[in-house]
Design a protein around this motif. Structure first.
Motif, PDB file in Angstrom:
ATOM      1  N   ILE A   7       0.850  -1.184   0.000  1.00 38.88           N
ATOM      2  CA  ILE A   7       0.000   0.000   0.000  1.00 38.88           C
ATOM      3  C   ILE A   7       0.891   1.240   0.000  1.00 38.88           C
ATOM      4  CG2 ILE A   7      -1.725   1.317   1.292  1.00 38.88           C
ATOM      5  CD1 ILE A   7      -2.818  -1.206  -0.004  1.00 38.88           C
ATOM      6  N   ASP A   8       0.588   2.188  -0.865  1.00 40.94           N
ATOM      7  CA  ASP A   8       1.354   3.426  -0.942  1.00 40.94           C
ATOM      8  C   ASP A   8       0.773   4.424   0.063  1.00 40.94           C
ATOM      9  OD1 ASP A   8       2.760   5.688  -1.533  1.00 40.94           O
ATOM     10  OD2 ASP A   8       2.454   5.583  -3.706  1.00 40.94           O
ATOM     11  N   GLU A   9       1.438   4.572   1.201  1.00 37.30           N
ATOM     12  CA  GLU A   9       0.936   5.454   2.255  1.00 37.30           C
ATOM     13  C   GLU A   9       1.265   6.920   2.002  1.00 37.30           C
ATOM     14  OE1 GLU A   9       2.227   3.992   6.031  1.00 37.30           O
ATOM     15  OE2 GLU A   9       1.106   2.107   5.842  1.00 37.30           O
ATOM     16  N   ASP A  10       1.978   7.202   0.919  1.00 37.67           N
ATOM     17  CA  ASP A  10       2.332   8.585   0.590  1.00 37.67           C
ATOM     18  C   ASP A  10       1.285   9.265  -0.290  1.00 37.67           C
ATOM     19  OD1 ASP A  10       4.720   8.507   2.021  1.00 37.67           O
ATOM     20  OD2 ASP A  10       5.811   7.621   0.322  1.00 37.67           O
ATOM     21  N   VAL A  11       0.209   8.544  -0.631  1.00 34.16           N
ATOM     22  CA  VAL A  11      -0.836   9.135  -1.461  1.00 34.16           C
ATOM     23  C   VAL A  11      -2.185   8.955  -0.769  1.00 34.16           C
ATOM     24  CG1 VAL A  11       0.433   8.702  -3.603  1.00 34.16           C
ATOM     25  CG2 VAL A  11      -1.215   6.995  -2.786  1.00 34.16           C
ATOM     26  N   TYR A  12      -3.168   9.706  -1.216  1.00 36.51           N
ATOM     27  CA  TYR A  12      -4.525   9.595  -0.683  1.00 36.51           C
ATOM     28  C   TYR A  12      -5.215   8.359  -1.273  1.00 36.51           C
ATOM     29  CZ  TYR A  12      -4.475  14.249   1.468  1.00 36.51           C
ATOM     30  OH  TYR A  12      -4.195  15.333   2.262  1.00 36.51           O
ATOM     31  N   ALA A  13      -6.178   7.816  -0.510  1.00 34.48           N
ATOM     32  CA  ALA A  13      -6.987   6.698  -1.002  1.00 34.48           C
ATOM     33  C   ALA A  13      -8.231   7.197  -1.725  1.00 34.48           C
ATOM     34  CB  ALA A  13      -7.381   5.789   0.154  1.00 34.48           C
ATOM     35  N   ILE A  14      -8.586   8.432  -1.496  1.00 39.36           N
ATOM     36  CA  ILE A  14      -9.716   9.088  -2.154  1.00 39.36           C
ATOM     37  C   ILE A  14      -9.367  10.565  -2.217  1.00 39.36           C
ATOM     38  CG2 ILE A  14     -10.997   9.513  -0.009  1.00 39.36           C
ATOM     39  CD1 ILE A  14     -13.590   8.850  -1.523  1.00 39.36           C
ATOM     40  N   ARG A  15      -9.926  11.297  -3.143  1.00 40.77           N
ATOM     41  CA  ARG A  15      -9.595  12.714  -3.244  1.00 40.77           C
ATOM     42  C   ARG A  15      -9.849  13.422  -1.916  1.00 40.77           C
ATOM     43  NH1 ARG A  15     -11.835  14.827  -9.138  1.00 40.77           N
ATOM     44  NH2 ARG A  15     -10.510  13.474 -10.423  1.00 40.77           N
ATOM     45  N   PRO A  16      -8.915  14.237  -1.467  1.00 39.97           N
ATOM     46  CA  PRO A  16      -9.072  14.875  -0.149  1.00 39.97           C
ATOM     47  C   PRO A  16     -10.351  15.682  -0.011  1.00 39.97           C
ATOM     48  CG  PRO A  16      -7.217  15.827  -1.396  1.00 39.97           C
ATOM     49  CD  PRO A  16      -7.631  14.584  -2.101  1.00 39.97           C
ATOM     50  N   LEU A  31      -4.124   8.678  -6.858  1.00 38.29           N
ATOM     51  CA  LEU A  31      -4.668   7.955  -5.713  1.00 38.29           C
ATOM     52  C   LEU A  31      -4.051   6.565  -5.563  1.00 38.29           C
ATOM     53  CD1 LEU A  31      -8.445   8.917  -6.053  1.00 38.29           C
ATOM     54  CD2 LEU A  31      -6.684  10.020  -4.645  1.00 38.29           C
ATOM     55  N   GLU A  32      -4.305   5.941  -4.416  1.00 37.21           N
ATOM     56  CA  GLU A  32      -3.742   4.634  -4.076  1.00 37.21           C
ATOM     57  C   GLU A  32      -4.144   3.591  -5.123  1.00 37.21           C
ATOM     58  OE1 GLU A  32      -1.874   1.610  -2.584  1.00 37.21           O
ATOM     59  OE2 GLU A  32      -4.019   1.389  -2.920  1.00 37.21           O
ATOM     60  N   PRO A  33      -3.186   2.843  -5.687  1.00 37.08           N
ATOM     61  CA  PRO A  33      -3.469   1.909  -6.787  1.00 37.08           C
ATOM     62  C   PRO A  33      -4.467   0.806  -6.443  1.00 37.08           C
ATOM     63  CG  PRO A  33      -1.116   2.382  -6.685  1.00 37.08           C
ATOM     64  CD  PRO A  33      -1.725   3.012  -5.469  1.00 37.08           C
ATOM     65  N   LEU A  34      -4.423   0.260  -5.228  1.00 36.89           N
ATOM     66  CA  LEU A  34      -5.353  -0.807  -4.885  1.00 36.89           C
ATOM     67  C   LEU A  34      -6.786  -0.292  -4.887  1.00 36.89           C
ATOM     68  CD1 LEU A  34      -6.105  -3.639  -3.879  1.00 36.89           C
ATOM     69  CD2 LEU A  34      -5.675  -2.832  -1.536  1.00 36.89           C
ATOM     70  N   VAL A  35      -7.002   0.888  -4.326  1.00 33.22           N
ATOM     71  CA  VAL A  35      -8.345   1.471  -4.301  1.00 33.22           C
ATOM     72  C   VAL A  35      -8.830   1.712  -5.715  1.00 33.22           C
ATOM     73  CG1 VAL A  35      -9.730   3.443  -3.557  1.00 33.22           C
ATOM     74  CG2 VAL A  35      -7.971   2.508  -2.039  1.00 33.22           C
ATOM     75  N   ARG A  36      -7.947   2.161  -6.597  1.00 32.07           N
ATOM     76  CA  ARG A  36      -8.325   2.400  -7.992  1.00 32.07           C
ATOM     77  C   ARG A  36      -8.687   1.096  -8.693  1.00 32.07           C
ATOM     78  NH1 ARG A  36      -3.995   4.687 -11.157  1.00 32.07           N
ATOM     79  NH2 ARG A  36      -5.650   5.132 -12.658  1.00 32.07           N
ATOM     80  N   ALA A  37      -7.930   0.024  -8.415  1.00 28.72           N
ATOM     81  CA  ALA A  37      -8.207  -1.271  -9.053  1.00 28.72           C
ATOM     82  C   ALA A  37      -9.549  -1.832  -8.596  1.00 28.72           C
ATOM     83  CB  ALA A  37      -7.084  -2.252  -8.732  1.00 28.72           C
ATOM     84  N   VAL A  38      -9.828  -1.743  -7.303  1.00 29.52           N
ATOM     85  CA  VAL A  38     -11.105  -2.207  -6.765  1.00 29.52           C
ATOM     86  C   VAL A  38     -12.247  -1.379  -7.351  1.00 29.52           C
ATOM     87  CG1 VAL A  38     -12.514  -2.298  -4.662  1.00 29.52           C
ATOM     88  CG2 VAL A  38     -10.169  -3.174  -4.634  1.00 29.52           C
TER      89      VAL A  38
END
Length: 315
Positions: free
Chosen positions: A40-49, A183-190
């Motif tokens: 998980i890339d903790e340096d980016v947001y999982a959703i737009r702020p 945004l976080e790649p896993l969230v985008r893939a899901v």
């Protein structure tokens, strides 16, 4: 204006046949399609702020950038937890819908197909929650109990109206996320998998709602409006579990109050709900006592806000 004016209702068997064909061509196994071992890339947001519940508040200003990004992962996990809760309810309602109908029909076979899709989605959401380092945000006991009641007393319009509401809210947030490369790649893939498959589910729900709503008498419609309003209220006000705030060092009670009053968060909910508000509002399903719950949930906009007022007026 009616739902039929916006979305012509096709033959039930014909649309189900097309949806089955589409499912055969574009369905995914998230366990295979997604790289669950990627860090998980903790340096980016999982959703737009700007979609976060505290964005723009005084509490938001107190948080460091790292805390804001952590909050984004927990809010995505909370929304996914609500998704799992409602998908579990929906699967049971779809089984009830199919129970008395002919399983050789395309219509029932697509209901079974959607149930299978929702099973995979629930597993996908659950795995994403775990990978984001967040807990499963269990709902409060009152909402959990009301979910049991809803799946038991639901009629046709409530089943498909409720499904359409939850699916549209998630769809709007995920359509935005899946194309945002920051945004976080896993969230985008899901998000991408869910958007593709939910497009079929929403078509099925939209047309089935319209078909069933037409035949309801005034008493049944009044009942459906009130219960649907309650479903919408409890689903929306539980999107962000207060425990997500504790995860970044905030007082959950104080943060929940700030989020509830936050105009940015109200506008985000109104934006996410705008399509389903137009569809159900156009059918007359958001009126009378039930409309109170839609407004109380923050889905019909803020008084005096021209953008949200326009959305509300179309309903």
């Amino acid at each position: 204006m009616t739902v039929q004016d916006e979305t012509p209702i096709t033959d039930r068997e014909d649309i189900a046949k097309r949806l089955l064909r589409s499912s055969a061509k574009a369905s995914f196994d998230p366990l295979v399609e997604i790289d669950w071992d990627a860090p998980i890339d903790e340096d980016v947001y999982a959703i737009r702020p700007e979609r976060l519940s505290l964005y723009g508040t005084e509490l938001w200003e107190r948080l460091t950038e790292e805390q804001r990004k952590e909050l984004s992962r927990h809010e995505v996990a909370s929304i996914a937890s609500i998704g799992i809760w409602f998908e579990t309810i929906l699967m049971q309602m779809l089984v009830r819908h199919a129970y008395d109908r002919d399983p050789t029909s395309n219509h029932v076979q697509y209901a079974y197909t959607e149930i299978a899709d929702e099973c995979r989605h629930s597993v996908m959401f659950a795995k994403m929650v775990g990978r984001l380092g967040a807990p499963y945000y269990r709902l409060d006991s009152v909402t959990q109990f009301l979910g049991r009641v809803f799946k038991t007393i639901s009629n046709g319009p409530l089943t498909f109206g409720g499904a359409l509401f939850v699916e549209e809210i998630l769809d709007q947030l995920q359509r935005e996320s899946m194309v945002d490369e920051s945004l976080e790649p896993l969230v985008r893939a899901v998000s991408r998998i869910h958007v593709v498959e939910e497009a079929r589910h929403m078509r099925y729900a939209r047309e089935e709602f319209a078909r069933m709503w037409q035949g309801r008498n005034p008493v049944s419609k009044l009942y459906s409006r009130i219960v649907l309003g309650l479903v919408v209220y409890y689903s929306t006000t539980r999107l962000i579990n207060p425990k997500v705030y504790a995860a970044v060092g905030l007082n959950p009670r104080e943060a929940r109050r700030a989020a509830r009053r936050n105009p940015h968060w109200i506008d985000t909910k109104t934006w996410a709900a705008r399509k389903v508000v137009a569809t159900l509002g156009g059918a007359g399903a958001i009126s009378g006592p039930g409309r109170y719950f839609w407004r109380k949930a923050g889905l019909l906009g803020r008084p005096g806000n021209s953008a949200t007022a326009a959305t509300s007026a179309r309903a």
